[in-house]
Design a protein around this motif. Sequence first.
Motif, PDB file in Angstrom:
ATOM      1  N   ASP A 239       0.862  -1.302  -0.038  1.00  0.00           N
ATOM      2  CA  ASP A 239       0.039  -0.058  -0.022  1.00  0.00           C
ATOM      3  C   ASP A 239       0.905   1.309   0.032  1.00  0.00           C
ATOM      4  N   GLU A 240       1.858   1.285   0.591  1.00  0.00           N
ATOM      5  CA  GLU A 240       2.814   2.420   0.839  1.00  0.00           C
ATOM      6  C   GLU A 240       3.289   2.816  -0.570  1.00  0.00           C
ATOM      7  N   PHE A 241       3.489   1.833  -1.584  1.00  0.00           N
ATOM      8  CA  PHE A 241       3.797   2.362  -2.632  1.00  0.00           C
ATOM      9  C   PHE A 241       2.778   2.442  -3.944  1.00  0.00           C
ATOM     10  N   ASP A 242       1.424   2.220  -3.378  1.00  0.00           N
ATOM     11  CA  ASP A 242       0.307   2.253  -4.415  1.00  0.00           C
ATOM     12  C   ASP A 242       0.055   3.689  -4.683  1.00  0.00           C
ATOM     13  N   PRO A 243       0.067   4.346  -5.966  1.00  0.00           N
ATOM     14  CA  PRO A 243       0.098   5.440  -6.184  1.00  0.00           C
ATOM     15  C   PRO A 243      -1.379   5.978  -6.102  1.00  0.00           C
ATOM     16  N   SER A 244      -2.373   5.166  -6.167  1.00  0.00           N
ATOM     17  CA  SER A 244      -3.644   5.544  -6.081  1.00  0.00           C
ATOM     18  C   SER A 244      -4.106   5.872  -4.464  1.00  0.00           C
ATOM     19  N   LYS A 245      -3.249   5.299  -3.576  1.00  0.00           N
ATOM     20  CA  LYS A 245      -3.270   5.844  -2.195  1.00  0.00           C
ATOM     21  C   LYS A 245      -2.492   6.815  -1.827  1.00  0.00           C
ATOM     22  N   ILE A 246      -1.645   7.379  -2.769  1.00  0.00           N
ATOM     23  CA  ILE A 246      -0.708   8.538  -2.264  1.00  0.00           C
ATOM     24  C   ILE A 246      -1.420   9.832  -2.706  1.00  0.00           C
ATOM     25  N   GLU A 247      -1.327  10.761  -1.793  1.00  0.00           N
ATOM     26  CA  GLU A 247      -1.948  12.076  -1.989  1.00  0.00           C
ATOM     27  C   GLU A 247      -0.775  12.751  -2.755  1.00  0.00           C
ATOM     28  N   PHE A 248       0.390  12.776  -2.463  1.00  0.00           N
ATOM     29  CA  PHE A 248       1.458  13.320  -2.945  1.00  0.00           C
ATOM     30  C   PHE A 248       2.916  12.884  -2.421  1.00  0.00           C
ATOM     31  N   ARG A 249       3.870  12.999  -3.077  1.00  0.00           N
ATOM     32  CA  ARG A 249       5.307  12.826  -2.797  1.00  0.00           C
ATOM     33  C   ARG A 249       6.009  13.996  -2.481  1.00  0.00           C
ATOM     34  N   GLU A 250       7.013  14.257  -1.508  1.00  0.00           N
ATOM     35  CA  GLU A 250       7.298  15.497  -1.424  1.00  0.00           C
ATOM     36  C   GLU A 250       9.018  15.313  -1.520  1.00  0.00           C
ATOM     37  N   SER A 251       9.744  16.387  -2.035  1.00  0.00           N
ATOM     38  CA  SER A 251      11.060  16.556  -2.039  1.00  0.00           C
ATOM     39  C   SER A 251      11.156  17.892  -1.469  1.00  0.00           C
ATOM     40  N   ARG A 252      11.569  17.809  -0.311  1.00  0.00           N
ATOM     41  CA  ARG A 252      11.885  19.351   0.578  1.00  0.00           C
ATOM     42  C   ARG A 252      13.111  19.693   0.928  1.00  0.00           C
TER      43      ARG A 252
ATOM     44  N   ASP B 290       2.119  -2.407 -16.807  1.00  0.00           N
ATOM     45  CA  ASP B 290       1.117  -2.086 -17.966  1.00  0.00           C
ATOM     46  C   ASP B 290      -0.180  -1.840 -17.200  1.00  0.00           C
ATOM     47  N   ALA B 291      -0.960  -0.762 -17.404  1.00  0.00           N
ATOM     48  CA  ALA B 291      -2.164  -0.589 -16.955  1.00  0.00           C
ATOM     49  C   ALA B 291      -3.272  -1.264 -17.481  1.00  0.00           C
ATOM     50  N   LYS B 292      -3.111  -1.759 -18.605  1.00  0.00           N
ATOM     51  CA  LYS B 292      -4.145  -2.549 -19.308  1.00  0.00           C
ATOM     52  C   LYS B 292      -4.288  -3.626 -18.818  1.00  0.00           C
ATOM     53  N   THR B 293      -3.203  -4.235 -18.057  1.00  0.00           N
ATOM     54  CA  THR B 293      -3.094  -5.910 -17.546  1.00  0.00           C
ATOM     55  C   THR B 293      -2.834  -6.018 -16.221  1.00  0.00           C
ATOM     56  N   ASP B 294      -1.884  -5.356 -15.665  1.00  0.00           N
ATOM     57  CA  ASP B 294      -1.212  -5.689 -14.577  1.00  0.00           C
ATOM     58  C   ASP B 294      -1.950  -5.320 -13.306  1.00  0.00           C
ATOM     59  N   ARG B 295      -1.503  -5.903 -12.288  1.00  0.00           N
ATOM     60  CA  ARG B 295      -2.077  -5.585 -10.926  1.00  0.00           C
ATOM     61  C   ARG B 295      -1.312  -4.502 -10.307  1.00  0.00           C
ATOM     62  N   ALA B 296      -0.124  -4.203 -10.662  1.00  0.00           N
ATOM     63  CA  ALA B 296       0.702  -3.387 -10.017  1.00  0.00           C
ATOM     64  C   ALA B 296       1.336  -2.575 -11.120  1.00  0.00           C
ATOM     65  N   PRO B 297       0.718  -1.778 -12.136  1.00  0.00           N
ATOM     66  CA  PRO B 297       1.336  -0.967 -13.136  1.00  0.00           C
ATOM     67  C   PRO B 297       2.267   0.232 -12.818  1.00  0.00           C
ATOM     68  N   LEU B 298       2.177   0.594 -11.313  1.00  0.00           N
ATOM     69  CA  LEU B 298       2.878   1.656 -11.028  1.00  0.00           C
ATOM     70  C   LEU B 298       3.192   1.646  -9.731  1.00  0.00           C
ATOM     71  N   GLN B 299       4.405   1.702  -9.227  1.00  0.00           N
ATOM     72  CA  GLN B 299       4.598   1.710  -8.007  1.00  0.00           C
ATOM     73  C   GLN B 299       5.643   2.803  -7.576  1.00  0.00           C
ATOM     74  N   VAL B 300       5.572   3.550  -6.507  1.00  0.00           N
ATOM     75  CA  VAL B 300       6.299   4.900  -6.078  1.00  0.00           C
ATOM     76  C   VAL B 300       7.035   4.585  -4.777  1.00  0.00           C
ATOM     77  N   THR B 301       8.200   5.061  -4.582  1.00  0.00           N
ATOM     78  CA  THR B 301       8.906   5.063  -3.353  1.00  0.00           C
ATOM     79  C   THR B 301       8.831   6.596  -3.016  1.00  0.00           C
ATOM     80  N   GLN B 302       9.485   6.917  -1.701  1.00  0.00           N
ATOM     81  CA  GLN B 302       9.478   8.366  -1.173  1.00  0.00           C
ATOM     82  C   GLN B 302      10.723   8.817  -2.012  1.00  0.00           C
ATOM     83  N   PHE B 303      11.011  10.269  -2.058  1.00  0.00           N
ATOM     84  CA  PHE B 303      12.033  10.786  -2.473  1.00  0.00           C
ATOM     85  C   PHE B 303      12.939  10.534  -1.162  1.00  0.00           C
ATOM     86  N   GLU B 304      14.215   9.867  -1.500  1.00  0.00           N
ATOM     87  CA  GLU B 304      15.186   9.922  -0.402  1.00  0.00           C
ATOM     88  C   GLU B 304      16.321  10.353  -0.688  1.00  0.00           C
TER      89      GLU B 304
END
Length: 307
Positions: free
Chosen positions: A35-48, A106-120
């Motif tokens: 869930d922590e990498f699921d972009p649909s559950k991420i409001e935004f990522r920050e680079s501060r 692949d957004a047309k077929t995959d269960r996880a078409p995008l995963q996103v870490t934090q900026f570190e």
Amino acid sequence: MGNGRWDSSAWAGYTAQNTAGKSQSQIFTSRNMKDEFDPSKIEFRESRDSADNPLSTPIILASDVTGSMGMIAEKLMRDGLNTLATQIYDRKPVTDPHIMIMGVGDAKTDRAPLQVTQFEADIRVAEQARKLWLEGAGGGNGGESYSSAHLFAATKVRADAIEKRGRKGYLFTIGDEPIHDGMTKAEIERVLGITVEADLSAADIIRMVQRDWEVFHIALVNEGYCNWGQSRDQVLTSWRQILPERTIQLEDVNALVETVVSLIQVTEGAMASDVAASWSGSTALTVANALKGVPAKTGQGRGVQRL
């Protein structure tokens, strides 16, 4: 996010414990998207900016993780992230790198078409990258949803470099396939959790993301899909339609990170010939070929985009 600084000694200890002598499946043990990498559950990522990194620069590496392309993530975990960070510190094309890793499918077929870490800015990016799911699927439909990475960067990143200093971040997609022509309304809502009024083409999304990001695609022309018949031409044509001067042909995946660093250097004003010559051995030739035709920097960002 983005506190701390990169430490090569910490990296050496981390890799000795977590990657040395291990297979890809032993390094990347997730068998579903967290869930922590699921972009649909991420409001935004920050680079501060922070005391450790007062002039932060966001850098996104969005790697295809379908089929054999899981090797890209593996290379980053074995030595690539350390090379990326230390070479940026040494060469100083930009200040205070904040690194994000994306896994693209692949957004047309995959269960996880995008995963996103934090900026570190330190070893925490590796700790997160190891948790990504190398789904390895892809649809066998002549493309991947690289546009999802572009759309996330355009709509779900908040960065001081962009907002305070008007400086663009860097976004590199990496893979062996053509890009699907954008995303449908349904795909955008399912993958990113964003509601839009209409489908968006790949060109639409590129125009959005280029306002705030220096965008490149690195095509691995001697790997995977690119090696099937006329597929290399198909891949390059699909990308050149939307990134005519920033579709990079990389002949040797082992020079991936050096090419990323070199592209940043050239975009920031360095001479391509000087940059290529600064690398040793065959890497110099590979980088020189990759840099052919790359344009100089032409503008600054204009604020985070909203749909």
